[in-house]
Design an enzyme around this catalytic site. Structure first.
Site, PDB file in Angstrom:
ATOM      1  N   ASP A 108       0.812  -1.216   0.000  1.00  0.00           N
ATOM      2  CA  ASP A 108       0.000   0.000   0.000  1.00  0.00           C
ATOM      3  C   ASP A 108       0.847   1.268   0.000  1.00  0.00           C
ATOM      4  O   ASP A 108       2.070   1.220   0.193  1.00  0.00           O
ATOM      5  CB  ASP A 108      -0.964   0.010   1.205  1.00  0.00           C
ATOM      6  CG  ASP A 108      -0.307  -0.480   2.498  1.00  0.00           C
ATOM      7  OD1 ASP A 108       0.926  -0.418   2.591  1.00  0.00           O
ATOM      8  OD2 ASP A 108      -1.022  -0.921   3.401  1.00  0.00           O
TER       9      ASP A 108
ATOM     10  N   ASN B 247      -7.359  -2.331  14.447  1.00  0.00           N
ATOM     11  CA  ASN B 247      -8.765  -2.602  14.100  1.00  0.00           C
ATOM     12  C   ASN B 247      -8.903  -3.836  13.210  1.00  0.00           C
ATOM     13  O   ASN B 247      -9.970  -4.080  12.656  1.00  0.00           O
ATOM     14  CB  ASN B 247      -9.377  -1.376  13.411  1.00  0.00           C
ATOM     15  CG  ASN B 247      -8.709  -1.063  12.073  1.00  0.00           C
ATOM     16  OD1 ASN B 247      -7.727  -1.707  11.702  1.00  0.00           O
ATOM     17  ND2 ASN B 247      -9.233  -0.093  11.357  1.00  0.00           N
TER      18      ASN B 247
ATOM     19  N   HIS C  30      -7.200  -4.406  10.374  1.00  0.00           N
ATOM     20  CA  HIS C  30      -6.948  -4.239   8.936  1.00  0.00           C
ATOM     21  C   HIS C  30      -5.684  -4.972   8.509  1.00  0.00           C
ATOM     22  O   HIS C  30      -4.767  -5.177   9.301  1.00  0.00           O
ATOM     23  CB  HIS C  30      -6.951  -2.757   8.509  1.00  0.00           C
ATOM     24  CG  HIS C  30      -5.746  -1.957   8.885  1.00  0.00           C
ATOM     25  ND1 HIS C  30      -5.789  -0.584   9.041  1.00  0.00           N
ATOM     26  CD2 HIS C  30      -4.450  -2.295   9.131  1.00  0.00           C
ATOM     27  CE1 HIS C  30      -4.582  -0.136   9.340  1.00  0.00           C
ATOM     28  NE2 HIS C  30      -3.747  -1.156   9.402  1.00  0.00           N
TER      29      HIS C  30
ATOM     30  N   GLU D 105      -9.731  -1.835   5.406  1.00  0.00           N
ATOM     31  CA  GLU D 105     -10.326  -1.477   6.685  1.00  0.00           C
ATOM     32  C   GLU D 105     -11.615  -2.260   6.933  1.00  0.00           C
ATOM     33  O   GLU D 105     -12.274  -2.687   5.971  1.00  0.00           O
ATOM     34  CB  GLU D 105     -10.647   0.027   6.695  1.00  0.00           C
ATOM     35  CG  GLU D 105      -9.466   0.954   6.407  1.00  0.00           C
ATOM     36  CD  GLU D 105      -8.521   1.105   7.599  1.00  0.00           C
ATOM     37  OE1 GLU D 105      -8.495   0.234   8.479  1.00  0.00           O
ATOM     38  OE2 GLU D 105      -7.779   2.116   7.629  1.00  0.00           O
TER      39      GLU D 105
HETATM   40  C1  F6R Z   1       1.469  -1.227   6.154  1.00  0.00           C
HETATM   41  C2  F6R Z   1       0.189  -1.892   6.304  1.00  0.00           C
HETATM   42  C3  F6R Z   1      -0.590  -1.834   7.560  1.00  0.00           C
HETATM   43  C4  F6R Z   1       0.276  -2.053   8.809  1.00  0.00           C
HETATM   44  C5  F6R Z   1      -0.571  -1.972  10.063  1.00  0.00           C
HETATM   45  C6  F6R Z   1       0.265  -2.124  11.328  1.00  0.00           C
HETATM   46  O1  F6R Z   1       2.008  -1.446   4.867  1.00  0.00           O
HETATM   47  O2  F6R Z   1      -0.255  -2.467   5.355  1.00  0.00           O
HETATM   48  O3  F6R Z   1      -1.592  -2.823   7.522  1.00  0.00           O
HETATM   49  O4  F6R Z   1       0.895  -3.293   8.723  1.00  0.00           O
HETATM   50  O5  F6R Z   1      -1.251  -0.756  10.111  1.00  0.00           O
HETATM   51  O6  F6R Z   1       1.108  -1.032  11.427  1.00  0.00           O
HETATM   52  P1  F6R Z   1       2.282  -0.979  12.521  1.00  0.00           P
HETATM   53  O7  F6R Z   1       3.246  -2.047  12.130  1.00  0.00           O
HETATM   54  O8  F6R Z   1       2.879   0.392  12.372  1.00  0.00           O
HETATM   55  O9  F6R Z   1       1.650  -1.227  13.830  1.00  0.00           O
END
Ligand code: F6R
Length: 241
Positions: free
Chosen positions: A67, A136, A138, A143
């Site tokens: 992403d 959450n 995701h 989401e």
């Molecule tokens: C990032 C992504 C997100 C993160 C998630 C956890 O490329 O796809 O799904 O993996 O938001 O983020 P952190 O590791 O910062 O807690």
């Protein structure tokens, strides 16, 4: 789902790096799906170290990122382009032509999304997809919602995601409201998935992902339907299992 519970963040990072190293040693032209965020920073540091020690080589590896934020230029320090160059791509011998990161910087986003999915398919598909986990639930930036999209698409970031990611920006207002993300279909088509989670803040999301009912309201729970998922979590993230 296979779940490995390790002591802490460092062990999670080493364990995950060993999985990637074994893949690259058996398949030099592996296709990796990569994540950003705090979780894989230690993993990338370990991979760089293994590359410097000549344990692994990225010469023939292809990488697809999950992403990218909408509205940030690739050289913005909080863009995922910048993150990947900083943590991995500038430090190993992966070829620029083999690096793919979704981008919103084109006139026709829809065409760019279809092109991204086509590139993944043309590469033979993702051998190993690395995932972090949102508080959450995701995965990528898919989401919680009543319906999820299968392919690469533009998404409105959830309120919790904006709040969570505001730690990387000066103010919450600076966090982009939209992103481009691989869809759940793109993720689920990967031959193998490795999800990492660390810290007590992720404990409830880890519980729902592994033991909760499969629901688009908790996108990571869909991983229960994939045949080859490895989850590496530290003790705190596993505290509700
Ligand atoms: C990032 C992504 C997100 C993160 C998630 C956890 O490329 O796809 O799904 O993996 O938001 O983020 P952190 O590791 O910062 O807690």
């Amino acid at each position: 789902m296979e779940t490995i519970i390790v002591k802490n963040y460092d062990e999670m990072s080493s364990e995950a790096a060993n999985v990637i190293a074994r893949l690259l040693q058996s398949r030099q032209n592996a296709v990796l799906g990569l994540a950003t965020g705090s979780t894989p920073e230690g993993l990338y540091a370990r991979l760089v170290q293994m590359y410097e020690e000549k344990v692994i080589d990225f010469e023939a590896v292809t990488c697809f990122n999950l992403d990218e934020y909408a509205g940030l230029s690739p050289d913005h320090p909080q863009s995922y382009h910048y993150y990947m160059n900083h943590h991995l791509f500038n430090k190993v011998n992966v070829k620029k032509k083999n690096i793919y990161i979704p981008s919103c910087g084109t006139a026709n986003i829809e065409t760019a999304c279809r092109e991204y999915d086509r590139k993944i398919k043309e590469s033979g598909g993702i051998d190993l997809q690395i995932l972090g986990l949102g508080v959450n639930g995701h995965i990528g930036f898919n989401e919680p919602a009543d319906q999820l999209q299968l392919n690469t698409h533009i998404v409105n970031l959830a309120k919790e995601t904006i709040e969570e990611n505001s730690r990387f920006f000066s103010t919450e207002e600076d966090v982009p409201r939209q992103a481009i993300t691989m869809g759940v279909g793109s993720i689920m088509r990967a031959k193998r998935i490795m999800l990492l989670a660390s810290g007590g803040k992720k404990a409830e999301a880890v519980r729902q992902m592994t033991c909760g009912k499969v629901s688009t309201r908790h996108p990571a729970s869909l991983l229960q339907l994939h045949q080859n998922v490895l989850i590496i979590v530290d003790r705190e993230a596993a505290s509700l299992l």
